[in-house]
Design a protein around this motif. Structure first.
Motif, PDB file in Angstrom:
ATOM      1  N   ARG A 111      -0.105   4.682   2.411  1.00 11.61           N
ATOM      2  CA  ARG A 111       1.462   4.028   2.058  1.00 11.61           C
ATOM      3  C   ARG A 111       1.845   2.996   1.218  1.00 11.61           C
ATOM      4  O   ARG A 111       3.608   3.288   0.748  1.00 11.61           O
ATOM      5  CB  ARG A 111       2.025   3.518   3.488  1.00 11.61           C
ATOM      6  N   LEU A 142       2.617   5.094  -1.855  1.00 11.09           N
ATOM      7  CA  LEU A 142       3.641   5.491  -1.806  1.00 11.09           C
ATOM      8  C   LEU A 142       4.869   5.369  -1.873  1.00 11.09           C
ATOM      9  O   LEU A 142       6.092   5.231  -3.156  1.00 11.09           O
ATOM     10  CB  LEU A 142       4.660   6.496  -0.655  1.00 11.09           C
ATOM     11  N   GLU A 165       3.707  14.904  -2.974  1.00 13.86           N
ATOM     12  CA  GLU A 165       3.032  16.247  -2.331  1.00 13.86           C
ATOM     13  C   GLU A 165       1.708  15.868  -1.818  1.00 13.86           C
ATOM     14  O   GLU A 165       1.504  15.547  -0.436  1.00 13.86           O
ATOM     15  CB  GLU A 165       3.490  16.717  -2.343  1.00 13.86           C
ATOM     16  N   TYR A 194       1.232  12.684   0.966  1.00  9.25           N
ATOM     17  CA  TYR A 194       1.652  13.198   2.270  1.00  9.25           C
ATOM     18  C   TYR A 194       0.688  13.781   2.848  1.00  9.25           C
ATOM     19  O   TYR A 194       0.693  13.316   3.843  1.00  9.25           O
ATOM     20  CB  TYR A 194       3.575  13.713   1.936  1.00  9.25           C
ATOM     21  N   GLN A 195       0.161  14.974   1.805  1.00 10.52           N
ATOM     22  CA  GLN A 195      -0.868  14.980   3.185  1.00 10.52           C
ATOM     23  C   GLN A 195      -2.576  13.813   3.294  1.00 10.52           C
ATOM     24  O   GLN A 195      -2.662  14.716   3.988  1.00 10.52           O
ATOM     25  CB  GLN A 195      -1.346  16.466   1.659  1.00 10.52           C
ATOM     26  N   GLN A 203      -1.511  12.920   6.547  1.00  8.62           N
ATOM     27  CA  GLN A 203      -1.344  13.594   7.645  1.00  8.62           C
ATOM     28  C   GLN A 203      -3.271  13.599   8.247  1.00  8.62           C
ATOM     29  O   GLN A 203      -2.916  13.679   9.010  1.00  8.62           O
ATOM     30  CB  GLN A 203      -1.055  14.584   7.479  1.00  8.62           C
TER      31      GLN A 203
END
Length: 586
Positions: free
Chosen positions: A290, A293, A323, A326-327, A330
């Motif tokens: 986090r 990002l 991107e 994000y992966q 997840q």
């Protein structure tokens, strides 16, 4: 005197000392200054955010003879007695161990007597959600019309367990989680006051581990001071909290981003063998991703929250695509859910590490390495050829001057047909309800329908406003919706159906299962059901009123309409005769 924990010694004694709850404390101070205090308050929020402390400060401020701007003086006899817990007019009750009806009745009876030492008698009921249903009912009347000079302050971490009848009789204040920066500043102030040296980064580690609770932060700080021999160092804070250093996370995520599976697994093994707990490891790695990002989007904001950032972290954030992050998040989030119910968390971490390292950087290459067969590329070529043909046909149509009005029906017709066939009506379930349908059940539902809507949530109420009960039996209720899309959502909304079931049980002692259909399909289903009964010769006797809420024209079957029209004709012949008369208007 025996040693006291930091959170007890440094408990807030003034509203201004309460960290991170400025809006609440200012409101309470203004209410005291303007003499507009309520008879009952509800303080809710996570643990360690200052609920009970604010309640005691409020009790002191409202009874203090020397109060200034709504703040207690903390020097008079009343303030000192409340702080030490020896004032009879300020009563603290733990609802977890005093949750019965008798205890609440005792409070209700004693509340009738005037305060003896202070101006106001204040009852502070902590963890009020632990009270039994009977105890809440016993408290209702007292909360609604309390005796003069009596104030109730209810504190809880789980407000959803408190009946709405209690909440509506109180002023509610929601205490929020305290920000990491506020926690760090308060801990730094305490350490300076007690003369303990510290590293600022260690305080950030403790602040993040506290998860927004000041009491938790001070407890961890107390533990770290004892562990590190009167010094708060970063390594010691990491050891006490079980957190990972930024260097460990830099190394682990760096290998994962680079795709070095073997190195990433070795780093994981090293971290776990050093005593780090699997669930804590996942939390730290999630926060780290986090932060990667956030540093890309708002670096200044992250620096305020975290403090010092390593050079490897900054470099990793700059070279890693959003991107990709994000992966990573997840995969880590899915793994966090998986390990909740297992005793072999390390296995899931190893699998997650392989996934993290194998996750490619760009979505386009992900399609190429996801096992796509050569057929996929051939299909893509066919689609491109079809696109070119469509573009040519469109150009020809424009040249020939075909208007948009002529082309419109061709485009709309398939859409309408598709939408009508998209939702399948539960015919068998409707027939089951109609088999047992009675007029009494339908009227019973209609009488309480408006009250039922008021008991639903805003979203559920919006769906049900575009509907109407059309048939009801002992075990089922058929509801017709005006719009197909709303009907489809209602079919899939199990929470809404359960809410209807439970609320009808409360309102009408009737708990049917909900069957959703469209209003357009209702006349056809009803007619089909009655026709089916006649064809099979089962002799089903169903009252029309019990299975229809439509106008009389719709509720009558074609045969019934024919019989009625024949009766009208016979009566007309009897009155006027059979001769035809032509009437010519002037």
């Amino acid at each position: 005197m025996a040693y006291q924990a930091l959170y007890r010694v440094w408990r807030s004694q003034r509203f201004d000392d309460v960290v991170g709850q400025k809006a609440i404390t200012q409101t309470l101070k203004n209410a005291i200054v303007q003499k507009k205090t309520s008879h009952a308050y509800l303080f809710t929020g996570p643990r360690g955010t200052g609920k009970t402390s604010a309640a005691k400060i409020f009790a002191k401020a409202i009874n203090c003879k020397h109060s200034v701007d709504g703040e207690p003086c903390n020097e008079c006899e009343t303030c000192l007695a409340i702080t030490e817990g020896r004032l009879n007019d300020v009563i603290e009750i733990d609802a977890a161990s005093n949750n019965g009806v008798e205890e609440i009745r005792d409070i209700r009876d004693k509340a009738k007597y005037a305060p003896t030492q202070a101006d106001y008698k204040v009852y502070i009921i902590d963890e009020v959600h632990m009270l039994s249903t009977g105890a809440f009912n016993a408290l209702l009347k007292t909360l609604e019309e309390p005796p003069q000079n009596v104030i109730f302050i209810l504190a809880t971490t789980e407000p959803h367990k408190i009946p709405l009848t209690i909440i509506s009789r109180t002023q509610r204040f929601d205490f929020k989680r305290i920000g990491t920066q506020d926690i760090v500043e308060h801990m730094a102030y305490i350490l300076k006051e007690i003369g303990v040296s510290y590293e600022e980064q260690a305080l950030y580690v403790i602040g993040r581990a506290a998860e927004g609770g000041m009491r938790d932060a001070l407890s961890i700080l107390d533990q770290t001071i004892s562990f590190s021999d009167e010094k708060v160092m970063l390594a010691d804070a990491m050891q006490v909290t079980g957190s990972l250093t930024y260097e460990m996370m830099d190394q682990y995520i760096g290998y994962c981003v680079a795709g070095n599976v073997e190195e990433a697994l070795e780093t994981l093994e090293s971290i776990l063998s050093s005593g780090k707990e699997a669930r804590r490891f996942l939390e730290d790695i999630l926060l780290y991703c986090r932060d990667l990002l956030m540093y890309q989007q708002a670096p200044k904001l992250l620096t305020e929250k975290v403090g010092h950032l390593t050079e490897n972290f900054k470099e990793l954030s700059e070279k890693t695509d959003a991107e990709k992050i994000y992966q990573l998040i997840q995969i880590l989030s899915d793994t966090q859910n998986d390990i909740r119910f297992t005793n072999n968390a390390n296995i899931y971490l190893e699998v997650a590490t392989v996934k993290l390292a194998k996750t490619v950087r760009k979505p386009v290459t992900a399609l190429e390495t996801s096992g796509a067969s050569p057929v996929d590329s051939g299909e893509l070529t066919v689609l491109r050829q079809q696109m070119e043909l469509l573009q040519k046909e469109l150009a020809e149509i424009r040249k020939n001057g075909v208007s948009s009005k002529e082309a419109e029906p061709v485009k709309q017709a398939p859409r309408v047909a598709a939408s009508r066939n998209a939702l399948r009506m539960p015919t068998e379930r409707v027939y089951q309800v109609l088999n047992e349908a009675t007029k009494e059940h339908l009227l019973n539902v209609k009488n309480v329908w408006d009250d039922l809507l008021q008991m639903m949530s805003v979203t559920q109420r919006a769906m049900l406003r575009a509907s109407e009960p059309v048939a009801a039996g002992p075990n089922g209720l058929v509801v017709a919706f005006d719009y197909e899309i709303v009907c489809g959502r209602a079919m899939d909304d199990n929470d809404m159906q359960l809410a209807v079931h439970n609320n009808l049980s409360r309102l009408a002692n009737y708990a049917p299962n909900l069957v959703c259909i469209t209003r357009e399909s209702w006349p056809k289903l009803r007619q089909s059901f009655i026709s089916q009964g006649k064809e099979t010769g089962e002799g089903k006797t169903v009252e029309l009123e019990a299975i229809s809420s439509e106008d009389e024209e719709i509720s009558l079957l074609p045969e019934e309409q024919q019989n009625n029209s024949n009766q009208v004709v016979d009566e007309a012949v009897a009155i006027f005769g059979t001769e035809l008369v032509e009437v010519i208007n002037d």
